[in-house]
Design a protein around this motif. Structure first.
Motif, PDB file in Angstrom:
ATOM      1  N   ALA A  32      18.325  10.733 121.789  1.00 12.42           N
ATOM      2  CA  ALA A  32      18.786   9.925 120.656  1.00 12.42           C
ATOM      3  C   ALA A  32      18.605  10.682 119.343  1.00 12.42           C
ATOM      4  O   ALA A  32      19.520  10.730 118.508  1.00 12.42           O
ATOM      5  N   LEU A  33      17.444  11.287 119.158  1.00 13.18           N
ATOM      6  CA  LEU A  33      17.200  12.060 117.938  1.00 13.18           C
ATOM      7  C   LEU A  33      18.193  13.211 117.808  1.00 13.18           C
ATOM      8  O   LEU A  33      18.684  13.500 116.714  1.00 13.18           O
ATOM      9  N   SER A  34      18.504  13.872 118.931  1.00 23.05           N
ATOM     10  CA  SER A  34      19.425  15.014 118.892  1.00 23.05           C
ATOM     11  C   SER A  34      20.823  14.595 118.456  1.00 23.05           C
ATOM     12  O   SER A  34      21.576  15.397 117.910  1.00 23.05           O
ATOM     13  N   TYR A  35      21.178  13.330 118.689  1.00 25.21           N
ATOM     14  CA  TYR A  35      22.465  12.801 118.238  1.00 25.21           C
ATOM     15  C   TYR A  35      22.378  12.219 116.829  1.00 25.21           C
ATOM     16  O   TYR A  35      23.367  11.692 116.312  1.00 25.21           O
ATOM     17  N   GLY A  36      21.203  12.283 116.232  1.00 23.96           N
ATOM     18  CA  GLY A  36      21.050  11.775 114.880  1.00 23.96           C
ATOM     19  C   GLY A  36      20.866  10.274 114.788  1.00 23.96           C
ATOM     20  O   GLY A  36      21.160   9.678 113.748  1.00 23.96           O
ATOM     21  N   VAL A  37      20.356   9.662 115.839  1.00 21.41           N
ATOM     22  CA  VAL A  37      20.109   8.219 115.812  1.00 21.41           C
ATOM     23  C   VAL A  37      18.663   7.992 115.377  1.00 21.41           C
ATOM     24  O   VAL A  37      17.741   8.441 116.062  1.00 21.41           O
ATOM     25  N   PRO A  38      18.440   7.335 114.235  1.00 24.74           N
ATOM     26  CA  PRO A  38      17.067   7.035 113.830  1.00 24.74           C
ATOM     27  C   PRO A  38      16.368   6.234 114.932  1.00 24.74           C
ATOM     28  O   PRO A  38      17.000   5.444 115.634  1.00 24.74           O
TER      29      PRO A  38
END
Length: 186
Positions: A102-108
């Motif tokens: 999720a972080l790698s896709y830019g999702v907080p």
């Protein structure tokens, strides 16, 4: 609408889904007023989805929580990219791969301390440390809604955090460094 997403097993105790549902119940009015939705995705192993459904019903939050079967590949990627906040309230984790994805896709990310990376994610300004209680998770939900203007920054910082700390090059470099340290100290 604000879309929270969880992707993981429906092992409700391990994954702290009961804690999440208690927090949602605590903040139900705020969440409804801000048009929040929690979409959960996971495999239905050993009838766990029915157990989770029962937990949702017992808290009267069926209008806020949607249960879905597991997703993979491109569909999972699209769901992550179309969500606002990834949520994981585990009591314990080894290496939380769904969180890193999720972080790698830019999702907080809004995560419990049991995920093992809550302090680091908050320090990196990539999300919120939700603690480990329904009350602390409820407070983190409120902070996440209030801080909507920071989501873009959290998105960028999340991608940077994963790149800086969890890229193959960085992991390899750290592994070699640890082996060298062990060899030198023996």
């Amino acid at each position: 609408a604000i879309r929270f997403i969880y992707i993981g097993r429906y092992e409700w105790k391990h994954k702290g889904l009961d804690l999440l549902f208690d927090a949602i119940k605590i903040q139900a009015d705020l969440l409804r007023n801000n048009h929040c939705i929690f979409d959960l995705y996971g495999p239905d192993i050993l009838g766990r989805m029915e157990q989770v459904k029962s937990l949702v019903q017992s808290r009267n939050i069926e209008d806020l929580v949607n249960l879905h079967y597991e997703v993979t590949g491109e569909e999972k990627k699209e769901l992550l990219l179309s969500s606002d906040i990834f949520i994981q309230t585990s009591r314990y984790e080894g290496m939380p791969m769904a969180l890193l994805e999720a972080l790698s896709y830019g999702v907080p990310c809004l995560i419990s301390e049991g995920t093992t990376l809550a302090v680091e994610v908050e320090k990196a300004k990539a999300g919120w440390n939700a603690g480990d209680t329904p009350e602390s998770i409820a407070c983190a939900l409120e902070r996440a809604i209030i801080e909507k203007s920071k989501w873009g920054e959290y998105s960028q910082e999340g991608r940077k955090y994963v790149s800086d700390c969890f890229s193959w090059d960085k992991v390899s470099e750290n592994t070699i460094s640890q082996y060298n340290r062990l060899i030198t100290n023996t």
